[in-house]
Design a protein around this motif. Structure first.
Motif, PDB file in Angstrom:
ATOM      1  N   ILE A  10      17.632  42.631  54.061  1.00 26.30           N
ATOM      2  CA  ILE A  10      17.049  43.605  53.132  1.00 26.30           C
ATOM      3  C   ILE A  10      17.044  43.050  51.716  1.00 26.30           C
ATOM      4  N   ALA A  11      18.160  42.418  51.320  1.00 28.30           N
ATOM      5  CA  ALA A  11      18.244  41.840  49.977  1.00 28.30           C
ATOM      6  C   ALA A  11      17.258  40.684  49.812  1.00 28.30           C
ATOM      7  N   GLU A  12      17.025  39.913  50.873  1.00 24.77           N
ATOM      8  CA  GLU A  12      16.130  38.762  50.787  1.00 24.77           C
ATOM      9  C   GLU A  12      14.663  39.165  50.794  1.00 24.77           C
ATOM     10  N   LEU A  13      14.302  40.148  51.615  1.00 26.68           N
ATOM     11  CA  LEU A  13      12.897  40.522  51.788  1.00 26.68           C
ATOM     12  C   LEU A  13      12.416  41.581  50.807  1.00 26.68           C
ATOM     13  N   SER A  14      13.316  42.421  50.309  1.00 26.96           N
ATOM     14  CA  SER A  14      12.979  43.541  49.413  1.00 26.96           C
ATOM     15  C   SER A  14      11.803  44.359  49.947  1.00 26.96           C
ATOM     16  N   PRO A  15      11.939  44.960  51.139  1.00 32.56           N
ATOM     17  CA  PRO A  15      10.847  45.754  51.713  1.00 32.56           C
ATOM     18  C   PRO A  15      10.672  47.071  50.981  1.00 32.56           C
ATOM     19  N   ARG A  16       9.524  47.710  51.179  1.00 36.52           N
ATOM     20  CA  ARG A  16       9.281  49.005  50.568  1.00 36.52           C
ATOM     21  C   ARG A  16      10.009  50.118  51.304  1.00 36.52           C
ATOM     22  N   ALA A  17      10.311  49.920  52.584  1.00 34.94           N
ATOM     23  CA  ALA A  17      11.040  50.916  53.374  1.00 34.94           C
ATOM     24  C   ALA A  17      11.710  50.213  54.540  1.00 34.94           C
ATOM     25  N   VAL A  18      12.802  50.845  55.051  1.00 36.31           N
ATOM     26  CA  VAL A  18      13.586  50.259  56.137  1.00 36.31           C
ATOM     27  C   VAL A  18      13.839  51.343  57.181  1.00 36.31           C
ATOM     28  N   VAL A  19      13.808  50.955  58.465  1.00 37.91           N
ATOM     29  CA  VAL A  19      14.194  51.829  59.572  1.00 37.91           C
ATOM     30  C   VAL A  19      15.350  51.176  60.311  1.00 37.91           C
ATOM     31  N   ILE A  20      16.415  51.947  60.562  1.00 42.01           N
ATOM     32  CA  ILE A  20      17.559  51.488  61.353  1.00 42.01           C
ATOM     33  C   ILE A  20      17.555  52.284  62.656  1.00 42.01           C
ATOM     34  N   ASP A  21      17.258  51.616  63.763  1.00 43.91           N
ATOM     35  CA  ASP A  21      17.102  52.295  65.055  1.00 43.91           C
ATOM     36  C   ASP A  21      18.025  51.623  66.081  1.00 43.91           C
ATOM     37  N   SER A  22      19.199  52.175  66.312  1.00 42.25           N
ATOM     38  CA  SER A  22      19.743  53.410  65.778  1.00 42.25           C
ATOM     39  C   SER A  22      21.104  53.117  65.137  1.00 42.25           C
ATOM     40  N   ILE A  23      21.657  54.101  64.437  1.00 40.40           N
ATOM     41  CA  ILE A  23      22.922  53.910  63.742  1.00 40.40           C
ATOM     42  C   ILE A  23      24.077  53.731  64.716  1.00 40.40           C
ATOM     43  N   GLN A  24      23.938  54.265  65.940  1.00 38.50           N
ATOM     44  CA  GLN A  24      25.016  54.155  66.927  1.00 38.50           C
ATOM     45  C   GLN A  24      25.146  52.743  67.498  1.00 38.50           C
ATOM     46  N   THR A  25      24.147  51.883  67.289  1.00 38.41           N
ATOM     47  CA  THR A  25      24.227  50.508  67.798  1.00 38.41           C
ATOM     48  C   THR A  25      24.706  49.524  66.745  1.00 38.41           C
ATOM     49  N   MET A  26      24.841  49.958  65.497  1.00 36.57           N
ATOM     50  CA  MET A  26      25.240  49.065  64.411  1.00 36.57           C
ATOM     51  C   MET A  26      26.759  48.910  64.343  1.00 36.57           C
ATOM     52  N   PHE A  27      27.195  47.753  63.838  1.00 36.02           N
ATOM     53  CA  PHE A  27      28.632  47.530  63.642  1.00 36.02           C
ATOM     54  C   PHE A  27      28.833  46.656  62.419  1.00 36.02           C
ATOM     55  N   THR A  28      29.984  46.821  61.804  1.00 35.92           N
ATOM     56  CA  THR A  28      30.380  45.983  60.679  1.00 35.92           C
ATOM     57  C   THR A  28      31.611  45.186  61.072  1.00 35.92           C
ATOM     58  N   ALA A  29      31.672  43.940  60.623  1.00 38.05           N
ATOM     59  CA  ALA A  29      32.771  43.046  60.991  1.00 38.05           C
ATOM     60  C   ALA A  29      34.093  43.489  60.389  1.00 38.05           C
ATOM     61  N   GLY A  30      34.058  44.399  59.426  1.00 35.98           N
ATOM     62  CA  GLY A  30      35.300  44.845  58.804  1.00 35.98           C
ATOM     63  C   GLY A  30      36.130  45.757  59.678  1.00 35.98           C
ATOM     64  N   LEU A  31      35.554  46.270  60.772  1.00 31.88           N
ATOM     65  CA  LEU A  31      36.272  47.150  61.688  1.00 31.88           C
ATOM     66  C   LEU A  31      36.263  46.535  63.086  1.00 31.88           C
ATOM     67  N   GLU A  32      37.361  46.710  63.802  1.00 32.94           N
ATOM     68  CA  GLU A  32      37.464  46.152  65.144  1.00 32.94           C
ATOM     69  C   GLU A  32      37.025  47.135  66.228  1.00 32.94           C
ATOM     70  N   SER A  33      36.716  48.359  65.874  1.00 32.00           N
ATOM     71  CA  SER A  33      36.298  49.347  66.866  1.00 32.00           C
ATOM     72  C   SER A  33      34.893  49.037  67.365  1.00 32.00           C
ATOM     73  N   ALA A  34      34.537  49.602  68.516  1.00 31.52           N
ATOM     74  CA  ALA A  34      33.258  49.321  69.154  1.00 31.52           C
ATOM     75  C   ALA A  34      32.114  50.007  68.420  1.00 31.52           C
ATOM     76  N   PRO A  35      30.893  49.440  68.513  1.00 30.81           N
ATOM     77  CA  PRO A  35      29.728  50.129  67.932  1.00 30.81           C
ATOM     78  C   PRO A  35      29.563  51.516  68.536  1.00 30.81           C
ATOM     79  N   GLY A  36      29.182  52.483  67.696  1.00 32.05           N
ATOM     80  CA  GLY A  36      29.018  53.856  68.146  1.00 32.05           C
ATOM     81  C   GLY A  36      30.246  54.711  67.947  1.00 32.05           C
ATOM     82  N   SER A  37      31.383  54.095  67.645  1.00 29.06           N
ATOM     83  CA  SER A  37      32.590  54.875  67.388  1.00 29.06           C
ATOM     84  C   SER A  37      32.464  55.591  66.049  1.00 29.06           C
ATOM     85  N   VAL A  38      33.304  56.590  65.849  1.00 34.57           N
ATOM     86  CA  VAL A  38      33.233  57.383  64.619  1.00 34.57           C
ATOM     87  C   VAL A  38      33.411  56.504  63.385  1.00 34.57           C
TER      88      VAL A  38
END
Length: 450
Positions: free
Chosen positions: A157-185
Motif C-alpha cells: 500500500i505504501a509503495e503503490l499509493s492506490p486510490r482505494a484498498v479492499v481486504i478480503d477478508s479480515i479473518q484471513t489476515m495475520f500479523t507477525a507480532g502475534l503468535e495466535s492463528a489467523p481469525g482469532s480475536v
C-alpha cells in the motif's frame, strides 16, 4: 523479550490467565484458546512530539470531497460516496455477493480515479482473475494481491499509493507480532487496528470484508465494529435474486439508507425502482394480500404483505413471521380480537413481507391488520389500494411521518386509492387520479376496505 501465556475467548475477546470451560463475559462454552504474547522490557510509549490540543472552533471546516464508486445504490448507502481515509466494514452470509460488489466497485475506481488494490486472502490471483472475467472486469489499473501477511500488504500500500484498498477478508489476515492463528480475536483486532491507522495517515479509503456467524453477527471481537467508520450488511436469500445493502453504522451519512441490487449472470446490478421489483409478482384477486409503503432512509418503498390465517389443530397455534416483528404481530392480533371482534386466537397465522423486504416501522401496522382480516374473512382487498398507518392498543389509527412522500410513490406505480390516518390528511396535497381516504380506527378501515 518476556512472553506470557493467556487464554482468550474467541466469541468476545475476554482474557483469562487460565483456561475456562465457560466464558464469564458472553457465556460461550469451550471458546477459550491459548495465546502467547511477547512484551519488551521498558516498552512504555514515548509521547509524540509536537502534538497538542487545539480549540474545536479553530479546526478547518472544509467540505469533505467524496469519491464516487460508480454504483449509485452503493454511493447512496455510503452517504454520497467514499470519504478519504475511511474504513468500511462489509459483512454478509457466504455467497451473498460481498466480493462481487467490491470487485465491481474497485473496477470503476481503477478506471475513473487511478490504481486500486484488491487484496485477497481467500483466493489466488488466478481465481480472482477468473471471477473478474465472468464479471467483464478488465481495468488495467486494478491491481490484485494474494497475500495474508499484514506487513507485506501495508508495504505494498505504501509503495503503490492506490486510490482505494479492499481486504478480503479480515479473518484471513495475520500479523507477525502475534503468535495466535489467523481469525482469532487478537489477530482480527490487531490487524484491523493497523489498517485503521494506515488508512487515516495515508487518506486511502479501505474496505474490510468480514465473515458472519451462524447467528448473523459479524465474526470476531465486537470492538471491530467500533473501530471502523462504516458498517454495511449484505442481506438477502440465496434463493432470490434480490440483495439489500444496509448501513448499520455510518459516521459520514445516514444509517437508514438501503441499496437494492439484483444478482445476474454478469454480477450485481442496481435496481433503480425497488418498489416495482417488490411488487412484480404480486397475485391479483387473492385474499390476504395488502400493499404498504415504508420509508428506508430518504426512499419510499412499496412492499406487499401476505397473510395466511387457517384453523389450528395444535394446542398452541403457530405464529410465524418473515420480515416482520413477531411481537408486533401478537399485538395486532390482540387488537383485532378485542376491538374488532375477529377471534384469531385459535388460528395458525403466517405473515410474510414479500421479496425478502424487512418492515420495522409502525406505519405498516394497518396493512398487517388488513391482510390478516382479509385472509380470515377470505375477502379480497382492492389491488389498486395502498394502506398506511400505525395502530394503537385502543384500535385507533395514528398519524405517520412523510405521508405525502408515501402516497406519491404509490401514485407513480399506478395505485388509485390510499387509505391513511385521518390525522395525516392535511399533510397530503391533492393528486390527480389518486383518492386519499382518512380513517380514525381499525374498524373504520376494515369497513372501507373489506
Amino acid at each position: 523479550m518476556k512472553t506470557t501465556t493467556i487464554y482468550v475467548c474467541q466469541g468476545c475477546g475476554y482474557h483469562s490467565p487460565k483456561w475456562l470451560g465457560k466464558c464469564p463475559d458472553c457465556g460461550a462454552w469451550n471458546s477459550f484458546t491459548e495465546e502467547v504474547r511477547g512484551r519488551e522490557k521498558g516498552g512504555r510509549l514515548a509521547p509524540a512530539a509536537g502534538v497538542k490540543a487545539v480549540p474545536l472552533c479553530e479546526v478547518a471546516g472544509e467540505t469533505e470531497e467524496r469519491l464516487s464508486c460508480g454504483i449509485s445504490e452503493f454511493d447512496r448507502v455510503l452517504g454520497g460516496g467514499l470519504v478519504a481515509g475511511s474504513l468500511v466494514l462489509i459483512g454478509g452470509d457466504p455467497g451473498i455477493g460481498k466480493s462481487t460488489i467490491l470487485l465491481q466497485v474497485m473496477n470503476h475506481l481503477a478506471e475513473s480515479a487511478g490504481p486500486a488494490l484488491y487484496v485477497s486472502g481467500e483466493e489466488s490471483a488466478r481465481q480472482t482473475r477468473l471471477r473478474a472475467e465472468r464479471l467483464d472486469i478488465r481495468a488495467p489499473k486494478l491491481l490484485v494481491l494474494a497475500e495474508t501477511s499484514l506487513e507485506t500488504i501495508l508495504g505494498q500500500i505504501a509503495e503503490l499509493s492506490p486510490r482505494a484498498v479492499v481486504i478480503d477478508s479480515i479473518q484471513t489476515m495475520f500479523t507477525a507480532g502475534l503468535e495466535s492463528a489467523p481469525g482469532s480475536v487478537s489477530q482480527v483486532r490487531e490487524c484491523a487496528g493497523k489498517l485503521m491507522v494506515a488508512a487515516k495517515r495515508s487518506g486511502i479509503p479501505t474496505f474490510i470484508v468480514g465473515h458472519v456467524t451462524k447467528d448473523g453477527a459479524l465474526a470476531g471481537p465486537r470492538v471491530l465494529e467500533h473501530m471502523v467508520d462504516t458498517v454495511l450488511y449484505f442481506e438477502g436469500d440465496q434463493g432470490h435474486a434480490f440483495r439489500i445493502l444496509r448501513a448499520v453504522k455510518n459516521r459520514f451519512g445516514s444509517t437508514n439508507e438501503i441499496g437494492v441490487f439484483e444478482m445476474k449472470e454478469g454480477g450485481l446490478r442496481e435496481v433503480a425502482n425497488p418498489s416495482a421489483l417488490f411488487l412484480s409478482e404480486r397475485p391479483v384477486g387473492v385474499s390476504g394480500s395488502a400493499v404498504v409503503t415504508t420509508i428506508e432512509g430518504s426512499r419510499p418503498l412499496l412492499v406487499e404483505l401476505q397473510a395466511l390465517v387457517t384453523p389450528s389443530s395444535l394446542g398452541v397455534p403457530r405464529r410465524t413471521t418473515l420480515g416482520v416483528d413477531h411481537n408486533r404481530l401478537a399485538l395486532l392480533v390482540a387488537v383485532l380480537d378485542k376491538k374488532v371482534g375477529l377471534h384469531l386466537s385459535g388460528s395458525d397465522i403466517f405473515l410474510n413481507a414479500a421479496g425478502g423486504a424487512r418492515l420495522n416501522e409502525p406505519a405498516a401496522d394497518l396493512g398487517m391488520v388488513t391482510a390478516l382480516a382479509s385472509s380470515h374473512l377470505d375477502k379480497v382487498i382492492d389491488p389498486q389500494t395502498v394502506i398506511i398507518g400505525e395502530v394503537g392498543l385502543a384500535g385507533e389509527v395514528r398519524a405517520i411521518t412523510q405521508p405525502e412522500t408515501r402516497v406519491r410513490e404509490a401514485a407513480k406505480l399506478g395505485f388509485t386509492r390510499a387509505v391513511i390516518p385521518a390525522g395525516s390528511l392535511t399533510q397530503v396535497s391533492p393528486l390527480a387520479g389518486m383518492e386519499v381516504i382518512g380513517v380514525r380506527s381499525v374498524e373504520e378501515a376494515l369497513e372501507r376496505l373489506l
